[in-house]
Design a protein around this motif. Sequence first.
Motif, PDB file in Angstrom:
ATOM      1  N   VAL A 269       0.830  -1.205   0.000  1.00 21.24           N
ATOM      2  CA  VAL A 269       0.000   0.000   0.000  1.00 21.24           C
ATOM      3  C   VAL A 269       0.863   1.253   0.000  1.00 21.24           C
ATOM      4  CG1 VAL A 269      -1.642   1.348   1.354  1.00 21.24           C
ATOM      5  CG2 VAL A 269      -1.979  -1.117   1.084  1.00 21.24           C
ATOM      6  N   LYS A 270       1.918   1.246   0.791  1.00 19.72           N
ATOM      7  CA  LYS A 270       2.730   2.464   0.954  1.00 19.72           C
ATOM      8  C   LYS A 270       3.735   2.691  -0.169  1.00 19.72           C
ATOM      9  CE  LYS A 270       2.221   2.873   5.956  1.00 19.72           C
ATOM     10  NZ  LYS A 270       2.896   2.855   7.289  1.00 19.72           N
ATOM     11  N   THR A 271       4.055   1.645  -0.934  1.00 19.97           N
ATOM     12  CA  THR A 271       5.004   1.821  -2.035  1.00 19.97           C
ATOM     13  C   THR A 271       4.324   1.795  -3.399  1.00 19.97           C
ATOM     14  OG1 THR A 271       5.469  -0.545  -2.280  1.00 19.97           O
ATOM     15  CG2 THR A 271       6.820   0.701  -0.695  1.00 19.97           C
ATOM     16  N   GLN A 272       3.227   1.062  -3.513  1.00 16.41           N
ATOM     17  CA  GLN A 272       2.517   0.872  -4.788  1.00 16.41           C
ATOM     18  C   GLN A 272       3.354   0.135  -5.836  1.00 16.41           C
ATOM     19  OE1 GLN A 272      -0.953   1.971  -5.668  1.00 16.41           O
ATOM     20  NE2 GLN A 272      -0.791   1.615  -3.458  1.00 16.41           N
ATOM     21  N   PHE A 273       4.404  -0.568  -5.381  1.00 13.17           N
ATOM     22  CA  PHE A 273       5.152  -1.400  -6.316  1.00 13.17           C
ATOM     23  C   PHE A 273       4.257  -2.521  -6.826  1.00 13.17           C
ATOM     24  CE2 PHE A 273       9.207  -0.253  -3.823  1.00 13.17           C
ATOM     25  CZ  PHE A 273       9.544   0.756  -4.717  1.00 13.17           C
ATOM     26  N   LEU A 370      10.914   3.162   1.907  1.00 14.54           N
ATOM     27  CA  LEU A 370      10.532   3.002   0.506  1.00 14.54           C
ATOM     28  C   LEU A 370       9.266   3.771   0.126  1.00 14.54           C
ATOM     29  CD1 LEU A 370      11.120  -0.834  -0.026  1.00 14.54           C
ATOM     30  CD2 LEU A 370      12.504   1.028  -0.951  1.00 14.54           C
ATOM     31  N   SER A 371       8.538   4.242   1.103  1.00 14.13           N
ATOM     32  CA  SER A 371       7.255   4.905   0.824  1.00 14.13           C
ATOM     33  C   SER A 371       7.415   6.157  -0.038  1.00 14.13           C
ATOM     34  CB  SER A 371       6.537   5.252   2.135  1.00 14.13           C
ATOM     35  OG  SER A 371       7.323   6.122   2.915  1.00 14.13           O
ATOM     36  N   LYS A 372       8.596   6.713  -0.071  1.00 14.68           N
ATOM     37  CA  LYS A 372       8.801   7.922  -0.870  1.00 14.68           C
ATOM     38  C   LYS A 372       8.720   7.646  -2.378  1.00 14.68           C
ATOM     39  CE  LYS A 372      13.882   7.801  -1.237  1.00 14.68           C
ATOM     40  NZ  LYS A 372      15.128   8.569  -0.971  1.00 14.68           N
TER      41      LYS A 372
END
Length: 598
Positions: A269-273, A370-372
């Motif tokens: 959710v926080k990275t959207q990879f 990694l969220s950035k």
Amino acid sequence: MGTEARKLQGEVERLQQELQTLKAQYHSEDEELITISDYILKRLEQLNVTSIFGVPGDFNMPFLDFIEDHPTIQWIGNCNELNAAYAADGYARVKEHSIGVVVTTFGVGELSATNAIAGAFSEMVPVLHIVGVPSTTQLKNKPMLHHTLGDGRFNVYTKVAEQITAAQAMIMNKAQAAAEIDRILMEAIIQARPVYLTLPMDLTTEKISAKRLKVKLPRTPSPNNPDVESYVIDEIMELVEDAKRDVIILVDACAVRHDVRGEVNDLLVKTQFPVYATPMGKTSVSEEYERYGGIYIGSITHPSIKERVENANLILSIGALKSDFNTGMFTYHIPARHTIELHSDHTLVRHAKFPGIGMKWLLPKLTERLSKFQEGASRIPVPHYKLDVPKESDDKISHAYLWPRVGKFFRKQDVIVAETGTSNFGVLDVPMPDQCIFVSQILYGSIGWATASTLGAAIAARDRHLGRTILFTGDGSMQLTVQEISTMTHNKLAPIIFVLNNKGYNIERHLHGLDRKYNDIADWKWASLLTTLGDIEGKLTQSYTVRSKSELDKLLDDEEFASARKIQLVEVIMDKYDTPRALQASAALTAQAAAGQL
């Protein structure tokens, strides 16, 4: 992490538990006593165990009295010990944050369960195997007892258990009973593997202090070394930067086994990879998640998925278990220089290994860093894999038709169990609804596992208030453990059981011996089976036989059938030689490997 390092970590965790217990004892004023049997059950109750599987035998029956009288834990009597241990395995897979428990008797009972315990070890499933053994006096004096080999070797069965369990405890006195019970339970939880406990008949009613029960067993591994962990995260961040955000996440079995499903979802959710899964990691990520792209199985993978995974600049692999069938017969085309692997007890950053840096503690910190990249990663398209029902010219039920068609039948929160072989390969390509749980034994691959495992899975699903339990198995596999349908009936469970009748061992035919008689079996009257196995009056179950696409469609569209209010068995008549796409591809690769061409 090496063997010695694991032993040292285990000893540290044991001492920490001892310290917590001593603190609890220090603040306690009254000495509360409890039987060893009740101590075991209380610990299992704390671990959210509600059912124990097994078969009664003279050496375990004193303990079974305590189970039967327990207010919240139910005794599930099985038809044999192998099935009981398979059921405990299935229970543990669906009842996350708990463990499976099987109770057998000394020698003959425990050896019968050995194959299932080995499978749980192979696939990292936490199962407690409790063995009722002779009295402590008999264990010391070694008389020629029944269930022994008659040569005085009373420890021979324990030596077998040492090969297929993560920890063993042979209780011989009450002084160390509580500490030993806690030790092996902690090993089962932390290592996600089976453990072995012997309980002598004369110790079942012995009383010990209950003080340790005030301190719950730890569920998480020891924290990572902060300096090394920080260095590893920096290294990963540098690789992600170099990959220019072209990063995919590949989720495998150990993400579930080692309890990081929540941490993985937070990362997604926080990275959207973009995220993909392996066969053993199927449903570890919601297959309706918008950033989920499908199953990766090396060369067997659907071309569009294969290209996306193998051409990514960087792959973050979580909980990889690189067995032959899980990797498309070792055909992963992912170079180590493009890969980061997170495991329960170590991390691999390209070619560098960092022992003791486990993913449970690493993932939350890595996610924050990694969220950035979320904004850039979210712009990378992820085609959602679909499997359409094909339009075929005839009315015969083919594998190409069956699997996408039953995919339309699945609902949110269904528990779907697939037998090793044809069923497992067939259902892999089928996208499943949100919150479904897929259960299979891809690594160990013991045929017959699925039917007995479905018993445990269905009980766990009922405990968790999940949806339907649906089993897919072949006629050959079903014949090995079919007796457990009677246990399902007895316990008022209502799985839907699809039996693929192709008159033999389909997976074996395609691996070797397509026309050999050893891959054929005697045909059964499957539609009459349920009345024999428990439903004497024919009111608790329902059977069907479908021979055509139209009959299958009519049944799957029937709301009463779909509601799964009773056990239902569906015999699906299929061509003897028809087989799923993935199994055909795997069989071809197996043949090449056997010929030395891979």
